[in-house]
Design a protein around this motif. Structure first.
Motif, PDB file in Angstrom:
ATOM      1  N   GLN A 149       0.828  -1.214   0.000  1.00 17.48           N
ATOM      2  CA  GLN A 149       0.000   0.000   0.000  1.00 17.48           C
ATOM      3  C   GLN A 149       0.858   1.256   0.000  1.00 17.48           C
ATOM      4  OE1 GLN A 149      -2.806  -0.646   3.275  1.00 17.48           O
ATOM      5  NE2 GLN A 149      -4.391  -0.661   1.712  1.00 17.48           N
ATOM      6  N   ALA A 150       1.923   1.254   0.758  1.00 13.35           N
ATOM      7  CA  ALA A 150       2.768   2.449   0.848  1.00 13.35           C
ATOM      8  C   ALA A 150       3.355   2.817  -0.508  1.00 13.35           C
ATOM      9  CB  ALA A 150       3.885   2.241   1.860  1.00 13.35           C
ATOM     10  N   SER A 151       3.673   1.827  -1.331  1.00 12.35           N
ATOM     11  CA  SER A 151       4.289   2.116  -2.619  1.00 12.35           C
ATOM     12  C   SER A 151       3.343   2.844  -3.571  1.00 12.35           C
ATOM     13  CB  SER A 151       4.795   0.829  -3.271  1.00 12.35           C
ATOM     14  OG  SER A 151       3.720  -0.017  -3.596  1.00 12.35           O
ATOM     15  N   ARG A 152       2.075   2.868  -3.237  1.00 11.31           N
ATOM     16  CA  ARG A 152       1.109   3.599  -4.058  1.00 11.31           C
ATOM     17  C   ARG A 152       0.925   5.039  -3.587  1.00 11.31           C
ATOM     18  NH1 ARG A 152      -3.973  -0.245  -4.202  1.00 11.31           N
ATOM     19  NH2 ARG A 152      -3.885   0.371  -2.037  1.00 11.31           N
ATOM     20  N   SER A 153       1.529   5.383  -2.455  1.00 13.20           N
ATOM     21  CA  SER A 153       1.393   6.739  -1.936  1.00 13.20           C
ATOM     22  C   SER A 153       2.537   7.611  -2.459  1.00 13.20           C
ATOM     23  CB  SER A 153       1.394   6.734  -0.406  1.00 13.20           C
ATOM     24  OG  SER A 153       2.682   6.467   0.082  1.00 13.20           O
ATOM     25  N   PRO A 154       2.377   8.911  -2.420  1.00 11.72           N
ATOM     26  CA  PRO A 154       3.419   9.796  -2.955  1.00 11.72           C
ATOM     27  C   PRO A 154       4.772   9.662  -2.278  1.00 11.72           C
ATOM     28  CG  PRO A 154       1.374  11.004  -2.699  1.00 11.72           C
ATOM     29  CD  PRO A 154       1.178   9.657  -2.050  1.00 11.72           C
ATOM     30  N   ASP A 155       4.813   9.283  -1.002  1.00 13.66           N
ATOM     31  CA  ASP A 155       6.104   9.242  -0.310  1.00 13.66           C
ATOM     32  C   ASP A 155       6.512   7.832   0.124  1.00 13.66           C
ATOM     33  OD1 ASP A 155       4.267   8.926   1.691  1.00 13.66           O
ATOM     34  OD2 ASP A 155       4.758  10.780   2.723  1.00 13.66           O
ATOM     35  N   ASP A 156       5.810   6.804  -0.358  1.00 16.79           N
ATOM     36  CA  ASP A 156       6.147   5.408  -0.068  1.00 16.79           C
ATOM     37  C   ASP A 156       6.139   5.087   1.426  1.00 16.79           C
ATOM     38  OD1 ASP A 156       6.574   4.667  -2.785  1.00 16.79           O
ATOM     39  OD2 ASP A 156       8.525   5.644  -2.704  1.00 16.79           O
ATOM     40  N   ARG A 157       5.232   5.674   2.168  1.00 17.11           N
ATOM     41  CA  ARG A 157       5.205   5.485   3.616  1.00 17.11           C
ATOM     42  C   ARG A 157       3.793   5.228   4.117  1.00 17.11           C
ATOM     43  NH1 ARG A 157      10.009   7.428   6.226  1.00 17.11           N
ATOM     44  NH2 ARG A 157      11.467   8.033   4.614  1.00 17.11           N
ATOM     45  N   TYR A 158       3.743   4.726   5.337  1.00 13.27           N
ATOM     46  CA  TYR A 158       2.484   4.512   6.042  1.00 13.27           C
ATOM     47  C   TYR A 158       2.334   5.578   7.125  1.00 13.27           C
ATOM     48  CZ  TYR A 158       2.090  -0.184   4.034  1.00 13.27           C
ATOM     49  OH  TYR A 158       1.967  -1.242   3.180  1.00 13.27           O
ATOM     50  N   ARG A 159       1.098   5.977   7.374  1.00 11.65           N
ATOM     51  CA  ARG A 159       0.778   6.974   8.397  1.00 11.65           C
ATOM     52  C   ARG A 159       0.590   6.272   9.739  1.00 11.65           C
ATOM     53  NH1 ARG A 159      -4.578   8.712  10.336  1.00 11.65           N
ATOM     54  NH2 ARG A 159      -5.326   6.939   9.168  1.00 11.65           N
ATOM     55  N   THR A 160       1.034   6.912  10.813  1.00 13.21           N
ATOM     56  CA  THR A 160       0.779   6.395  12.154  1.00 13.21           C
ATOM     57  C   THR A 160      -0.723   6.473  12.408  1.00 13.21           C
ATOM     58  OG1 THR A 160       2.917   7.156  12.950  1.00 13.21           O
ATOM     59  CG2 THR A 160       1.250   6.682  14.616  1.00 13.21           C
ATOM     60  N   THR A 161      -1.317   5.335  12.604  1.00 12.13           N
ATOM     61  CA  THR A 161      -2.762   5.260  12.788  1.00 12.13           C
ATOM     62  C   THR A 161      -3.170   5.849  14.139  1.00 12.13           C
ATOM     63  OG1 THR A 161      -2.828   3.261  11.469  1.00 12.13           O
ATOM     64  CG2 THR A 161      -4.714   3.665  12.902  1.00 12.13           C
ATOM     65  N   PRO A 162      -4.170   6.738  14.156  1.00  7.63           N
ATOM     66  CA  PRO A 162      -4.698   7.217  15.434  1.00  7.63           C
ATOM     67  C   PRO A 162      -5.396   6.066  16.163  1.00  7.63           C
ATOM     68  CG  PRO A 162      -5.390   8.637  13.622  1.00  7.63           C
ATOM     69  CD  PRO A 162      -4.786   7.416  13.013  1.00  7.63           C
ATOM     70  N   LEU A 163      -5.212   5.964  17.463  1.00  8.00           N
ATOM     71  CA  LEU A 163      -5.750   4.835  18.212  1.00  8.00           C
ATOM     72  C   LEU A 163      -7.053   5.128  18.946  1.00  8.00           C
ATOM     73  CD1 LEU A 163      -2.483   3.310  19.727  1.00  8.00           C
ATOM     74  CD2 LEU A 163      -3.651   2.740  17.583  1.00  8.00           C
ATOM     75  N   ARG A 164      -7.477   6.368  19.007  1.00 12.16           N
ATOM     76  CA  ARG A 164      -8.736   6.685  19.702  1.00 12.16           C
ATOM     77  C   ARG A 164      -9.888   5.955  19.020  1.00 12.16           C
ATOM     78  NH1 ARG A 164      -8.537   8.836  24.576  1.00 12.16           N
ATOM     79  NH2 ARG A 164      -7.202  10.621  24.737  1.00 12.16           N
ATOM     80  N   GLY A 165     -10.752   5.352  19.812  1.00 11.87           N
ATOM     81  CA  GLY A 165     -11.902   4.634  19.274  1.00 11.87           C
ATOM     82  C   GLY A 165     -11.528   3.339  18.566  1.00 11.87           C
ATOM     83  N   LEU A 166     -10.341   2.842  18.842  1.00 15.12           N
ATOM     84  CA  LEU A 166      -9.807   1.661  18.167  1.00 15.12           C
ATOM     85  C   LEU A 166     -10.731   0.450  18.281  1.00 15.12           C
ATOM     86  CD1 LEU A 166      -7.267   0.706  16.661  1.00 15.12           C
ATOM     87  CD2 LEU A 166      -6.316   0.078  18.859  1.00 15.12           C
ATOM     88  N   LEU A 167     -11.376   0.298  19.408  1.00 12.66           N
ATOM     89  CA  LEU A 167     -12.272  -0.835  19.639  1.00 12.66           C
ATOM     90  C   LEU A 167     -13.355  -0.916  18.561  1.00 12.66           C
ATOM     91  CD1 LEU A 167     -13.214  -3.148  21.479  1.00 12.66           C
ATOM     92  CD2 LEU A 167     -14.489  -1.464  22.791  1.00 12.66           C
ATOM     93  N   PHE A 168     -13.741   0.218  18.010  1.00 14.33           N
ATOM     94  CA  PHE A 168     -14.835   0.270  17.043  1.00 14.33           C
ATOM     95  C   PHE A 168     -14.356   0.198  15.598  1.00 14.33           C
ATOM     96  CE2 PHE A 168     -16.109   2.245  20.971  1.00 14.33           C
ATOM     97  CZ  PHE A 168     -17.297   1.610  21.231  1.00 14.33           C
ATOM     98  N   HIS A 169     -13.056   0.028  15.394  1.00 15.76           N
ATOM     99  CA  HIS A 169     -12.503  -0.011  14.040  1.00 15.76           C
ATOM    100  C   HIS A 169     -12.125  -1.414  13.590  1.00 15.76           C
ATOM    101  CE1 HIS A 169     -12.185   4.358  13.555  1.00 15.76           C
ATOM    102  NE2 HIS A 169     -11.914   4.363  14.845  1.00 15.76           N
ATOM    103  N   GLY A 170     -12.356  -2.410  14.398  1.00 13.89           N
ATOM    104  CA  GLY A 170     -11.872  -3.745  14.104  1.00 13.89           C
ATOM    105  C   GLY A 170     -12.782  -4.599  13.249  1.00 13.89           C
ATOM    106  N   LYS A 171     -13.842  -4.047  12.725  1.00 16.87           N
ATOM    107  CA  LYS A 171     -14.803  -4.836  11.955  1.00 16.87           C
ATOM    108  C   LYS A 171     -14.144  -5.547  10.780  1.00 16.87           C
ATOM    109  CE  LYS A 171     -19.478  -4.409  10.197  1.00 16.87           C
ATOM    110  NZ  LYS A 171     -20.586  -3.512   9.988  1.00 16.87           N
ATOM    111  N   ARG A 172     -13.211  -4.883  10.134  1.00 12.29           N
ATOM    112  CA  ARG A 172     -12.529  -5.458   8.969  1.00 12.29           C
ATOM    113  C   ARG A 172     -11.071  -5.788   9.271  1.00 12.29           C
ATOM    114  NH1 ARG A 172     -15.850  -1.439   7.268  1.00 12.29           N
ATOM    115  NH2 ARG A 172     -17.520  -2.060   5.907  1.00 12.29           N
ATOM    116  N   GLY A 173     -10.754  -5.889  10.526  1.00  6.47           N
ATOM    117  CA  GLY A 173      -9.383  -6.177  10.907  1.00  6.47           C
ATOM    118  C   GLY A 173      -8.642  -4.908  11.282  1.00  6.47           C
TER     119      GLY A 173
END
Length: 170
Positions: free
Chosen positions: A106-130
């Motif tokens: 996925q990172a190689s498709r972004s302009p800078d070849d990097r991943y963003r640090t994911t915000p963790l607030r509300g993380l419990l509710f983001h796990g539906k798709r992994g």
């Protein structure tokens, strides 16, 4: 607003990586009728004012959450990127695939070849798709196991369980 704003990202001038964007001049778009920029400050304030959803009362083991908070900022090293109290990384929060121990698909498709640090607030509710950038980890425990292995943290199974409980509390 149908593209009626100003956009500037010189990385899109890379014709080898983004031939369509470079050819079309998408790296710097400017219109005479900017309907976007004047609204950005208010939009940012609104975005920051939104509270993350909270876990249901009684759904967490409070003593495990407290122990997990200690590991989060200490031995697990999570707080080096997911900085409390915002639980993301202020400033330029981008990391190479190598730094986070995954492939760069996925990172190689972004302009800078990097991943963003994911915000963790509300993380419990983001796990539906992994979890993680692409849902590759089914559970939060899988994410913790990944970093325990990658960073040679040496967390015990009890520490991992407490850390997961803390993550669910955010």
């Amino acid at each position: 607003m149908h593209g009626q704003g100003i956009f500037f990202d010189p990385r899109l001038n890379d014709a080898a990586k983004f031939p369509v964007a470079a050819r079309a001049g998408f790296a710097h778009v400017q219109t005479d009728n900017d309907q976007v920029t004047p609204k950005l400050a208010d939009l940012h304030r609104y975005q920051l004012s939104l509270a993350a959803p909270r876990p249901n009362p009684g759904s967490l083991n409070r003593s495990a959450v407290a122990r997990g908070r200690v590991f989060f900022s200490g031995q697990a090293k999570c707080a080096s990127c997911h900085v409390p109290t915002i639980y993301t990384e202020p400033g330029w929060n981008m990391h190479t695939a190598q730094e986070i121990g995954i492939d760069d698909f996925q990172a190689s498709r972004s302009p800078d070849d990097r991943y963003r640090t994911t915000p963790l607030r509300g993380l419990l509710f983001h796990g539906k798709r992994g979890y993680y950038h692409d849902g590759r980890f089914v559970t939060l425990a899988d994410v913790v196991d990944h970093y325990d292995s990658l960073l040679s943290l040496g967390l015990s199974s009890a520490q991992k369980t407490d850390l997961v409980e803390f993550l669910k509390s955010l």
